[in-house]
Design an enzyme around this catalytic site. Structure first.
Site, mmCIF file in Angstrom:
data_model
loop_
_atom_site.group_PDB
_atom_site.id
_atom_site.type_symbol
_atom_site.label_atom_id
_atom_site.label_comp_id
_atom_site.label_asym_id
_atom_site.label_seq_id
_atom_site.Cartn_x
_atom_site.Cartn_y
_atom_site.Cartn_z
ATOM 1 N N ILE A 1 23.262 -21.020 -35.244
ATOM 2 C CA ILE A 1 22.834 -21.159 -33.850
ATOM 3 C C ILE A 1 24.054 -20.906 -32.972
ATOM 4 C CG2 ILE A 1 21.988 -22.747 -32.081
ATOM 5 C CD1 ILE A 1 20.477 -24.227 -34.265
ATOM 6 N N HIS B 1 0.832 -1.207 0.000
ATOM 7 C CA HIS B 1 0.000 0.000 0.000
ATOM 8 C C HIS B 1 0.865 1.255 0.000
ATOM 9 C CE1 HIS B 1 -3.329 -2.608 2.043
ATOM 10 N NE2 HIS B 1 -3.088 -2.955 0.792
ATOM 11 N N GLY C 1 26.002 -23.565 -27.475
ATOM 12 C CA GLY C 1 25.569 -23.533 -26.079
ATOM 13 C C GLY C 1 26.714 -23.278 -25.124
ATOM 14 N N VAL C 2 27.887 -23.819 -25.440
ATOM 15 C CA VAL C 2 29.025 -23.631 -24.547
ATOM 16 C C VAL C 2 29.423 -22.162 -24.466
ATOM 17 C CG1 VAL C 2 30.762 -24.011 -26.347
ATOM 18 C CG2 VAL C 2 31.301 -24.534 -23.962
ATOM 19 N N HIS D 1 -9.314 -1.698 -4.933
ATOM 20 C CA HIS D 1 -8.207 -2.076 -4.054
ATOM 21 C C HIS D 1 -7.240 -3.025 -4.751
ATOM 22 C CE1 HIS D 1 -5.970 -2.525 -0.386
ATOM 23 N NE2 HIS D 1 -5.894 -3.822 -0.658
ATOM 24 N N GLU E 1 29.643 -19.649 -21.349
ATOM 25 C CA GLU E 1 30.838 -18.825 -21.168
ATOM 26 C C GLU E 1 30.462 -17.364 -20.958
ATOM 27 O OE1 GLU E 1 34.652 -17.178 -21.050
ATOM 28 O OE2 GLU E 1 33.992 -19.231 -20.738
ATOM 29 N N HIS F 1 29.773 -22.877 -37.132
ATOM 30 C CA HIS F 1 28.767 -23.598 -36.341
ATOM 31 C C HIS F 1 27.420 -23.520 -37.044
ATOM 32 C CE1 HIS F 1 26.229 -24.532 -32.726
ATOM 33 N NE2 HIS F 1 27.246 -25.354 -32.510
ATOM 34 N N ASP G 1 -3.150 -2.735 -5.056
ATOM 35 C CA ASP G 1 -2.156 -3.794 -4.834
ATOM 36 C C ASP G 1 -1.265 -3.982 -6.059
ATOM 37 O OD1 ASP G 1 -2.951 -4.338 -2.265
ATOM 38 O OD2 ASP G 1 -4.133 -6.109 -2.772
#
Length: 423
Positions: free
Chosen positions: A334, A77, A337-338, A233, A342, A328, A237
């Site tokens: 893409i 509030h 992932g490594v 009310h 990192e 790649h 919130d």
């Protein structure tokens, strides 16, 4: 835009809705870039708690910041009034576990802010904006957020009660509109829930003086201030919980059956999918001066947020010119992932370097990487957002937890252990 704080200190007291504790609160001006912080004056060892989603520990019928005996209960509030009046920097000192409930609305907080006055000060406010519509679901709550130049809340609630039923309201948030249309809307609960709430340690200070108590067919005492006071009310919130962004928000929020848990999920989603109009913490020059990495293995472009020794938010812009795309999956690029992991680790290194003395003489070596998960590919044009939090820091060894997001969707996560050694 300039930042805002109070012109002078103001003080008020009262009883907490859930703990029943009597507390005195002081709203105090704060220097630029302080943000809104809560300070337990009765707990000498307690750290100041920022009004931030990272501080939230409980959403059961109220927002709780912090843990254990140092926790701060029912902040929503006050935060609604703070947000409505555009206050960026504020120190809230109080001598108990919960902010006073007043009459169950935000009117006391709003009135005291108006009495103290709001003044400008130097600095740029942190303002969050979304660039495209997003939808968030959490339990029974559903939210749609759309770009807009101002803050507008459209709220719908449903209760199987003759005085409530289905109620909807749309509110443009300005100081004047908040005072007229929302600030006096009181919290409400059902008499049939009282025993269950008391058993959970809630509603210890609740009464018909600080809440609308709904009986089977009506209310236990008094009259409604508006026929739709209940949805008003819920808008209060929602506004207070949005303040947990840690800055201003401009946009249109449509909420169906909102809850505190849903509101917090909404804030987390906005944080990950919005642009932040505020100076970043560190750009590429600062990163080059901190990390030993260089092209082509420097994978962090910018640091947006940092809490020393606690958390960090960083960015990596992924372009087709990245050297790894040449080999790649060149016909279907893409990001490996490594390298995502990192990049997260490098962001973690920036957080760790910011928590030690003489970082120019140190280097971070990662000792282990655990619980790695990849959830979706990262492709050219994506912007990676890294969120790192410190789990444990002991002497020269630390544990960190990290996650990477694109457009608010988690793409990878991992846990790291690292060691700080002399360069």
């Amino acid at each position: 835009m300039t930042r805002h704080t109070l012109a002078q200190q103001v003080e008020f007291s009262g009883t907490g809705l859930h703990t029943g504790a009597t507390t005195t609160v002081r709203l105090m001006p704060a220097p630029a870039d302080t943000g809104v912080v809560f300070v337990r004056s009765d707990r000498a060892e307690a750290n100041p708690l920022p009004a931030s989603v990272e501080s939230v520990t409980d959403t059961d019928r109220r927002i709780v910041l912090g843990e254990g005996a140092d926790a701060v209960h029912t902040v929503e509030h006050l935060l609604a009034a703070v947000a409505a009046h555009g206050i960026d920097d504020l120190r809230v000192e109080f001598d108990g576990p919960e902010l006073p409930a007043g009459d169950g609305s935000a009117s006391d907080a709003s009135r005291h802010i108006e009495e103290a006055g709001v003044v400008e000060q130097d600095g740029t406010p942190r303002t969050f904006r979304v660039q495209s519509p997003i939808t968030i679901k959490e339990g029974e709550a559903t939210y749609v957020v759309a770009p807009a130049n101002e803050l507008r809340l459209t709220v719908t609630i449903e209760h199987d009660h003759p005085l409530v039923g289905r109620q909807s309201g749309c509110y443009d948030i300005t100081p004047g509109a908040f005072t007229r249309e929302l600030s006096r809307a009181r919290t409400y609960g059902f008499a049939a829930e009282q025993e269950a709430l008391l058993a959970r340690g809630l509603a210890q200070g609740a009464s018909t003086a600080n809440a609308i108590v709904l009986t089977k067919d009506g209310i236990a005492a008094g009259d409604l201030r508006w026929p739709d006071e209940f949805v008003r009310h819920k808008a209060v919130d929602l506004l207070g919980d949005l303040a947990l962004l840690g800055g201003r928000f401009t946009g249109g929020v449509t909420a169906f059956r909102p809850s505190h848990a849903g509101n917090v999920a909404l804030v987390r989603a906005i944080r990950r999918m919005s642009t932040l109009t505020a100076p970043h913490v560190a750009g590429i020059q600062e990163i080059l001066g901190t990390l030993p990495h260089r092209y082509p293995l420097l994978l962090v472009d910018r640091i947006l947020e940092i809490e020393e020794g606690k958390r960090l938010v960083g960015l990596k812009n992924v372009t087709i010119n990245e050297p790894f795309f040449q080999g790649h999956f060149p016909d279907h690029p893409i990001m490996p992932g490594v390298l995502i992991v990192e990049a997260m680790a490098q962001a973690g290194g920036m957080m760790l370097m910011g928590s030690i003395e003489n970082p120019q003489d140190k280097v971070v070596y990662f000792m282990s990487i655990d619980k790695v998960k990849f959830r979706r590919p990262v492709t050219p044009g994506d912007q990676l957002r890294f969120e790192l939090e410190m789990v444990r820091l002991k002497q020269r060894t630390c544990q960190m937890r990290g996650a990477a997001y694109v457009d608010g969707q988690r793409v990878a996560e991992a846990e790291f252990m690292a060691s700080i050694i002399d360069r």
